[in-house]
Design a protein around this motif. Sequence first.
Motif, PDB file in Angstrom:
ATOM      1  N   PRO A  16     -15.085  11.417  55.143  1.00 35.54           N
ATOM      2  CA  PRO A  16     -13.925  10.847  54.458  1.00 35.54           C
ATOM      3  C   PRO A  16     -14.297  10.316  53.073  1.00 35.54           C
ATOM      4  O   PRO A  16     -15.364   9.755  52.880  1.00 35.54           O
ATOM      5  CB  PRO A  16     -13.483   9.704  55.370  1.00 35.54           C
ATOM      6  N   ASP A  17     -13.404  10.546  52.129  1.00 29.98           N
ATOM      7  CA  ASP A  17     -13.629  10.045  50.773  1.00 29.98           C
ATOM      8  C   ASP A  17     -12.386   9.301  50.354  1.00 29.98           C
ATOM      9  O   ASP A  17     -11.309   9.903  50.308  1.00 29.98           O
ATOM     10  CB  ASP A  17     -13.912  11.205  49.823  1.00 29.98           C
ATOM     11  N   PRO A  18     -12.383   8.057  50.081  1.00 28.38           N
ATOM     12  CA  PRO A  18     -13.534   7.172  50.055  1.00 28.38           C
ATOM     13  C   PRO A  18     -13.866   6.637  51.442  1.00 28.38           C
ATOM     14  O   PRO A  18     -12.992   6.510  52.297  1.00 28.38           O
ATOM     15  CB  PRO A  18     -13.075   6.040  49.145  1.00 28.38           C
ATOM     16  N   SER A  19     -15.125   6.345  51.638  1.00 27.76           N
ATOM     17  CA  SER A  19     -15.584   5.729  52.881  1.00 27.76           C
ATOM     18  C   SER A  19     -16.950   5.115  52.646  1.00 27.76           C
ATOM     19  O   SER A  19     -17.626   5.416  51.662  1.00 27.76           O
ATOM     20  CB  SER A  19     -15.672   6.768  54.003  1.00 27.76           C
ATOM     21  N   THR A  20     -17.351   4.272  53.560  1.00 23.93           N
ATOM     22  CA  THR A  20     -18.679   3.677  53.492  1.00 23.93           C
ATOM     23  C   THR A  20     -19.734   4.774  53.578  1.00 23.93           C
ATOM     24  O   THR A  20     -20.743   4.733  52.866  1.00 23.93           O
ATOM     25  CB  THR A  20     -18.863   2.658  54.625  1.00 23.93           C
ATOM     26  N   MET A  22     -19.506   7.896  52.574  1.00 24.46           N
ATOM     27  CA  MET A  22     -19.587   8.602  51.298  1.00 24.46           C
ATOM     28  C   MET A  22     -20.326   7.746  50.271  1.00 24.46           C
ATOM     29  O   MET A  22     -21.130   8.259  49.484  1.00 24.46           O
ATOM     30  CB  MET A  22     -18.197   8.976  50.787  1.00 24.46           C
ATOM     31  N   GLY A  23     -20.087   6.450  50.284  1.00 23.33           N
ATOM     32  CA  GLY A  23     -20.807   5.556  49.389  1.00 23.33           C
ATOM     33  C   GLY A  23     -22.313   5.601  49.637  1.00 23.33           C
ATOM     34  O   GLY A  23     -23.108   5.691  48.700  1.00 23.33           O
ATOM     35  N   LEU A  24     -22.699   5.569  50.902  1.00 26.23           N
ATOM     36  CA  LEU A  24     -24.109   5.665  51.261  1.00 26.23           C
ATOM     37  C   LEU A  24     -24.701   6.991  50.785  1.00 26.23           C
ATOM     38  O   LEU A  24     -25.799   7.036  50.237  1.00 26.23           O
ATOM     39  CB  LEU A  24     -24.285   5.526  52.773  1.00 26.23           C
ATOM     40  N   VAL A  27     -25.469   6.881  47.127  1.00 28.01           N
ATOM     41  CA  VAL A  27     -26.661   6.088  46.849  1.00 28.01           C
ATOM     42  C   VAL A  27     -27.910   6.911  47.174  1.00 28.01           C
ATOM     43  O   VAL A  27     -28.877   6.938  46.397  1.00 28.01           O
ATOM     44  CB  VAL A  27     -26.655   4.767  47.655  1.00 28.01           C
ATOM     45  N   LEU A  28     -27.893   7.609  48.298  1.00 27.29           N
ATOM     46  CA  LEU A  28     -29.025   8.456  48.662  1.00 27.29           C
ATOM     47  C   LEU A  28     -29.222   9.584  47.660  1.00 27.29           C
ATOM     48  O   LEU A  28     -30.352   9.929  47.312  1.00 27.29           O
ATOM     49  CB  LEU A  28     -28.837   9.029  50.067  1.00 27.29           C
ATOM     50  N   ARG A  29     -28.130  10.144  47.183  1.00 24.78           N
ATOM     51  CA  ARG A  29     -28.217  11.218  46.184  1.00 24.78           C
ATOM     52  C   ARG A  29     -28.893  10.709  44.915  1.00 24.78           C
ATOM     53  O   ARG A  29     -29.744  11.384  44.330  1.00 24.78           O
ATOM     54  CB  ARG A  29     -26.830  11.755  45.866  1.00 24.78           C
ATOM     55  N   LYS A  30     -28.529   9.513  44.500  1.00 25.16           N
ATOM     56  CA  LYS A  30     -29.136   8.940  43.303  1.00 25.16           C
ATOM     57  C   LYS A  30     -30.644   8.762  43.496  1.00 25.16           C
ATOM     58  O   LYS A  30     -31.436   9.084  42.606  1.00 25.16           O
ATOM     59  CB  LYS A  30     -28.477   7.594  42.989  1.00 25.16           C
ATOM     60  N   ALA A  31     -31.047   8.276  44.648  1.00 20.58           N
ATOM     61  CA  ALA A  31     -32.471   8.120  44.942  1.00 20.58           C
ATOM     62  C   ALA A  31     -33.156   9.486  45.018  1.00 20.58           C
ATOM     63  O   ALA A  31     -34.285   9.648  44.548  1.00 20.58           O
ATOM     64  CB  ALA A  31     -32.657   7.359  46.251  1.00 20.58           C
ATOM     65  N   HIS A  32     -32.471  10.456  45.582  1.00 23.02           N
ATOM     66  CA  HIS A  32     -33.014  11.811  45.689  1.00 23.02           C
ATOM     67  C   HIS A  32     -33.242  12.406  44.299  1.00 23.02           C
ATOM     68  O   HIS A  32     -34.254  13.071  44.061  1.00 23.02           O
ATOM     69  CB  HIS A  32     -32.057  12.677  46.516  1.00 23.02           C
ATOM     70  N   ILE A  33     -32.325  12.156  43.379  1.00 22.61           N
ATOM     71  CA  ILE A  33     -32.477  12.621  41.999  1.00 22.61           C
ATOM     72  C   ILE A  33     -33.764  12.058  41.401  1.00 22.61           C
ATOM     73  O   ILE A  33     -34.500  12.771  40.706  1.00 22.61           O
ATOM     74  CB  ILE A  33     -31.253  12.233  41.141  1.00 22.61           C
ATOM     75  N   ARG A  55     -25.384  13.501  58.528  1.00 19.99           N
ATOM     76  CA  ARG A  55     -26.452  13.037  59.417  1.00 19.99           C
ATOM     77  C   ARG A  55     -27.758  13.768  59.090  1.00 19.99           C
ATOM     78  O   ARG A  55     -28.817  13.159  58.955  1.00 19.99           O
ATOM     79  CB  ARG A  55     -26.075  13.276  60.875  1.00 19.99           C
ATOM     80  N   GLN A  56     -27.666  15.066  58.915  1.00 25.72           N
ATOM     81  CA  GLN A  56     -28.846  15.861  58.610  1.00 25.72           C
ATOM     82  C   GLN A  56     -29.433  15.465  57.250  1.00 25.72           C
ATOM     83  O   GLN A  56     -30.648  15.327  57.098  1.00 25.72           O
ATOM     84  CB  GLN A  56     -28.509  17.342  58.629  1.00 25.72           C
ATOM     85  N   TYR A  57     -28.585  15.272  56.249  1.00 21.57           N
ATOM     86  CA  TYR A  57     -29.013  14.867  54.909  1.00 21.57           C
ATOM     87  C   TYR A  57     -29.752  13.534  54.960  1.00 21.57           C
ATOM     88  O   TYR A  57     -30.835  13.382  54.387  1.00 21.57           O
ATOM     89  CB  TYR A  57     -27.780  14.782  54.010  1.00 21.57           C
TER      90      TYR A  57
END
Length: 82
Positions: A16-20, A22-24, A27-33, A55-57
């Motif tokens: 779901p967008d927006p959702s907690t 999606m927010g997480l 944040v993980l994507r930013k760290a992954h970058i 879940r897999q990501y």
Amino acid sequence: MSQTTSLHERDHEPVPDPSTLMGLLHVLRKAHIELVGEEVAHKRFSQVSSRGDARQYINELMPHLAKEREKRRQQRHSGGKK
């Protein structure tokens, strides 16, 4: 039916967008970058569309992020020396 089975039944649902969640994921994507660069991180993130994908990501990234966090802690404690 076990609790594990019922949790995995929702794996096909879209994130779901927006959702907690999606927010997480953002944040993980930013760290992954920070770890692998924007192109690689964006390519992997673009594959996440369902709760199961999320879940897999998360499961893929967390060990790498934990390792990097520990590396940075060690560097701080050793006075920033590599």
